[in-house]
Design a protein around this motif. Sequence first.
Motif, PDB file in Angstrom:
ATOM      1  N   PRO A   1      18.278   8.322  -4.655  1.00  0.00           N
ATOM      2  CA  PRO A   1      17.615   8.868  -3.470  1.00  0.00           C
ATOM      3  C   PRO A   1      18.462   9.900  -2.728  1.00  0.00           C
ATOM      4  CG  PRO A   1      17.551   6.470  -3.459  1.00  0.00           C
ATOM      5  CD  PRO A   1      18.409   6.851  -4.614  1.00  0.00           C
TER       6      PRO A   1
ATOM      7  N   HIS B   1      14.398  -0.687  -3.913  1.00  0.00           N
ATOM      8  CA  HIS B   1      15.388  -1.260  -2.999  1.00  0.00           C
ATOM      9  C   HIS B   1      15.933  -2.532  -3.647  1.00  0.00           C
ATOM     10  CE1 HIS B   1      13.725   1.143   0.514  1.00  0.00           C
ATOM     11  NE2 HIS B   1      12.707   1.172  -0.325  1.00  0.00           N
TER      12      HIS B   1
ATOM     13  N   VAL C   1      17.481   6.731   2.217  1.00  0.00           N
ATOM     14  CA  VAL C   1      16.100   6.264   2.346  1.00  0.00           C
ATOM     15  C   VAL C   1      16.160   4.841   2.892  1.00  0.00           C
ATOM     16  CG1 VAL C   1      13.930   5.780   1.148  1.00  0.00           C
ATOM     17  CG2 VAL C   1      15.338   7.749   0.457  1.00  0.00           C
TER      18      VAL C   1
ATOM     19  N   LYS D   1       0.845  -1.202   0.000  1.00  0.00           N
ATOM     20  CA  LYS D   1       0.000   0.000   0.000  1.00  0.00           C
ATOM     21  C   LYS D   1       0.880   1.252   0.000  1.00  0.00           C
ATOM     22  CE  LYS D   1      -3.883  -2.272   0.639  1.00  0.00           C
ATOM     23  NZ  LYS D   1      -4.809  -2.410  -0.495  1.00  0.00           N
TER      24      LYS D   1
ATOM     25  N   PHE E   1      10.145   4.247  -4.359  1.00  0.00           N
ATOM     26  CA  PHE E   1      11.530   3.896  -4.068  1.00  0.00           C
ATOM     27  C   PHE E   1      11.814   2.461  -4.483  1.00  0.00           C
ATOM     28  CE2 PHE E   1      10.508   7.434  -1.350  1.00  0.00           C
ATOM     29  CZ  PHE E   1      11.592   8.272  -1.568  1.00  0.00           C
TER      30      PHE E   1
ATOM     31  N   PRO F   1      15.121   1.102   4.621  1.00  0.00           N
ATOM     32  CA  PRO F   1      14.128   0.089   4.250  1.00  0.00           C
ATOM     33  C   PRO F   1      12.756   0.490   4.775  1.00  0.00           C
ATOM     34  CG  PRO F   1      16.074  -0.932   5.220  1.00  0.00           C
ATOM     35  CD  PRO F   1      16.241   0.547   5.383  1.00  0.00           C
TER      36      PRO F   1
ATOM     37  N   LEU G   1       1.838  14.815  -2.200  1.00  0.00           N
ATOM     38  CA  LEU G   1       2.682  13.744  -2.735  1.00  0.00           C
ATOM     39  C   LEU G   1       2.115  12.382  -2.343  1.00  0.00           C
ATOM     40  CD1 LEU G   1       5.542  13.368  -4.123  1.00  0.00           C
ATOM     41  CD2 LEU G   1       6.394  13.011  -1.809  1.00  0.00           C
ATOM     42  N   ARG G   2       2.146  11.422  -3.262  1.00  0.00           N
ATOM     43  CA  ARG G   2       1.820  10.029  -2.959  1.00  0.00           C
ATOM     44  C   ARG G   2       3.099   9.217  -3.004  1.00  0.00           C
ATOM     45  NH1 ARG G   2      -2.932   6.685  -3.734  1.00  0.00           N
ATOM     46  NH2 ARG G   2      -1.928   5.265  -5.204  1.00  0.00           N
ATOM     47  N   VAL G   3       3.376   8.461  -1.947  1.00  0.00           N
ATOM     48  CA  VAL G   3       4.543   7.583  -1.928  1.00  0.00           C
ATOM     49  C   VAL G   3       4.034   6.157  -2.151  1.00  0.00           C
ATOM     50  CG1 VAL G   3       6.499   6.732  -0.585  1.00  0.00           C
ATOM     51  CG2 VAL G   3       5.802   9.135  -0.402  1.00  0.00           C
ATOM     52  N   LEU G   4       4.288   5.616  -3.323  1.00  0.00           N
ATOM     53  CA  LEU G   4       3.760   4.312  -3.711  1.00  0.00           C
ATOM     54  C   LEU G   4       4.436   3.176  -2.929  1.00  0.00           C
ATOM     55  CD1 LEU G   4       3.515   4.711  -7.594  1.00  0.00           C
ATOM     56  CD2 LEU G   4       1.943   5.446  -5.811  1.00  0.00           C
ATOM     57  N   PRO G   5       3.841   1.987  -2.979  1.00  0.00           N
ATOM     58  CA  PRO G   5       4.497   0.832  -2.343  1.00  0.00           C
ATOM     59  C   PRO G   5       5.910   0.674  -2.901  1.00  0.00           C
ATOM     60  CG  PRO G   5       2.305   0.241  -3.140  1.00  0.00           C
ATOM     61  CD  PRO G   5       2.559   1.627  -3.621  1.00  0.00           C
ATOM     62  N   PRO G   6       6.865   0.263  -2.069  1.00  0.00           N
ATOM     63  CA  PRO G   6       8.245   0.127  -2.542  1.00  0.00           C
ATOM     64  C   PRO G   6       8.384  -1.009  -3.554  1.00  0.00           C
ATOM     65  CG  PRO G   6       7.997  -0.835  -0.368  1.00  0.00           C
ATOM     66  CD  PRO G   6       6.705  -0.155  -0.667  1.00  0.00           C
TER      67      PRO G   6
ATOM     68  N   ILE H   1      14.179  -5.697   0.036  1.00  0.00           N
ATOM     69  CA  ILE H   1      13.224  -4.884   0.799  1.00  0.00           C
ATOM     70  C   ILE H   1      13.810  -4.455   2.152  1.00  0.00           C
ATOM     71  CG2 ILE H   1      11.958  -6.749   1.992  1.00  0.00           C
ATOM     72  CD1 ILE H   1      10.397  -3.720   0.143  1.00  0.00           C
ATOM     73  N   ASP H   2      14.835  -5.164   2.628  1.00  0.00           N
ATOM     74  CA  ASP H   2      15.427  -4.804   3.919  1.00  0.00           C
ATOM     75  C   ASP H   2      16.703  -3.973   3.766  1.00  0.00           C
ATOM     76  OD1 ASP H   2      16.881  -6.846   2.851  1.00  0.00           O
ATOM     77  OD2 ASP H   2      16.962  -8.073   4.662  1.00  0.00           O
ATOM     78  N   LYS H   3      16.917  -3.423   2.562  1.00  0.00           N
ATOM     79  CA  LYS H   3      18.080  -2.562   2.321  1.00  0.00           C
ATOM     80  C   LYS H   3      17.609  -1.135   2.031  1.00  0.00           C
ATOM     81  CE  LYS H   3      21.061  -5.997   2.306  1.00  0.00           C
ATOM     82  NZ  LYS H   3      21.948  -6.130   3.466  1.00  0.00           N
ATOM     83  N   PRO H   4      18.490  -0.134   2.241  1.00  0.00           N
ATOM     84  CA  PRO H   4      18.132   1.238   1.856  1.00  0.00           C
ATOM     85  C   PRO H   4      17.833   1.321   0.355  1.00  0.00           C
ATOM     86  CG  PRO H   4      20.098   1.226   3.224  1.00  0.00           C
ATOM     87  CD  PRO H   4      19.811  -0.215   2.891  1.00  0.00           C
ATOM     88  N   ALA H   5      17.030   2.303  -0.024  1.00  0.00           N
ATOM     89  CA  ALA H   5      16.680   2.477  -1.445  1.00  0.00           C
ATOM     90  C   ALA H   5      17.915   2.890  -2.227  1.00  0.00           C
ATOM     91  CB  ALA H   5      15.585   3.530  -1.584  1.00  0.00           C
TER      92      ALA H   5
END
Lengths: 242, 242
Positions: free
Chosen positions: B174, B198, A222, A203, B196, A224, B220-225, B201-205
């Motif tokens: 980023p 990545h 940025v 989401k 963003f 995780p 602003l909308r921040v979409l799912p990574p 998923i557990d690393k910085p973008a």
Amino acid sequence: MTNSKAHERIDYLFDSGLKIVQSDALFPFSLDSVLLARFAYVPVQHGRLVDLCTGNGVIPFLLSQRTRGRITGIEVQPEVCRLAKRGAVLNQLDGRVDFICDAAQKLPGIIGAHGCDVVTCNPPYFTREAARDLKINRHLAIARHELLITLDEVVGTAAGLLRQSGKFAMVHRPERLNEIMAVMTRKGIEPKRVQFVHSRIDKPANMVLIEGTSGGHPGLRVLPPVAVYGADGKYTKDVWPS
Amino acid sequence: MTNSKAHERIDYLFDSGLKIVQSDALFPFSLDSVLLARFAYVPVQHGRLVDLCTGNGVIPFLLSQRTRGRITGIEVQPEVCRLAKRGAVLNQLDGRVDFICDAAQKLPGIIGAHGCDVVTCNPPYFTREAARDLKINRHLAIARHELLITLDEVVGTAAGLLRQSGKFAMVHRPERLNEIMAVMTRKGIEPKRVQFVHSRIDKPANMVLIEGTSGGHPGLRVLPPVAVYGADGKYTKDVWPS
């Protein structure tokens, strides 16, 4: 002043062992504050920390577990600030954590300018304009809408409090990220770390954690993403580590 | 001009059915461009689209599968632009996709100002200063570093090309997000969507996709990574849908 004492209760803060005084007549602490208290950099051994718009003090209480520094919270609503002060006594933190019942904007004048290592804030997210048609209680309206303090004033107050290279950490809405970064840059606090919080990983983000350094060099990390709920509908370990 | 033809090869673009002419002596297209081509808004039926710093044309080719509009790519390096032109013929897209071998900054003067619905760009990510000590080939240096075009010029050129409410989509690092948003705002392109990327998923973008609207309202909308690799080390479905 409302007589809200009858609605008060003492809750435990997750698995921290800390207690928090809440009032149904006012408003409870939120996950936003808990995540901010985990996200913010804190010096471990000593330091001067400040939490603006502190509410019932949840951020200072949680930060007190990560630092031996001195923490001051400031809250403009006396009824809410009173809950924070009671929490400090309950958690035996008086002496190390103190609360001032006043407008955040006045804090540099009270404790002095440019002496703080860390400033945190979970500020009102919504503009004054957005509040116009809302029928919510006054306490909640002040906490959520920029009625008594604006984003510009929050960041400006933080800039006035921070020493060179001191850090400002805030939780806010991603919708306003562009404005947040612009204001921070304008006030001399360079955005350095950002983390987005998604209710679920698939989401859009509904929260942003952002940290900047007073007089810092450009260059943003940025982190995780944080997901609040997993596919099973339960809290993830990001939110409820155990 | 280097004689790079001996190093050229024709590759398939993922599962799109499209072909791309690449050269080992120059540089290959990157995942960055593929993700940008998926992220960018495009009008389906018709419209005028432009891709700045187009390289071997991967973004126009991918966008051509999502729109019946006309797409122009512009690339400053003649040897690289030649690959893009060959790709247009190979993919039977000549007529609908065309390429101009020139500096992106000149495009508004060539095709006219404020007539475009969409501008995309995978620009040089690094500043001129960061290029000083690098020993990479000149083609790659121009593609990666702001030797011939700066972030300010990319966004300024896009602003000059877009009609009111037209959209600008870019992929970038980023680290520079604060600067990117500030430049977009200054040039009248309001940031509206961010995503963003990545590596895990557990690393910085390590990548940001950003889209703004010319003359748009804040919000602003921040979409799912997007995660590139899963825990198993393979491409995720975000990157290789199948």
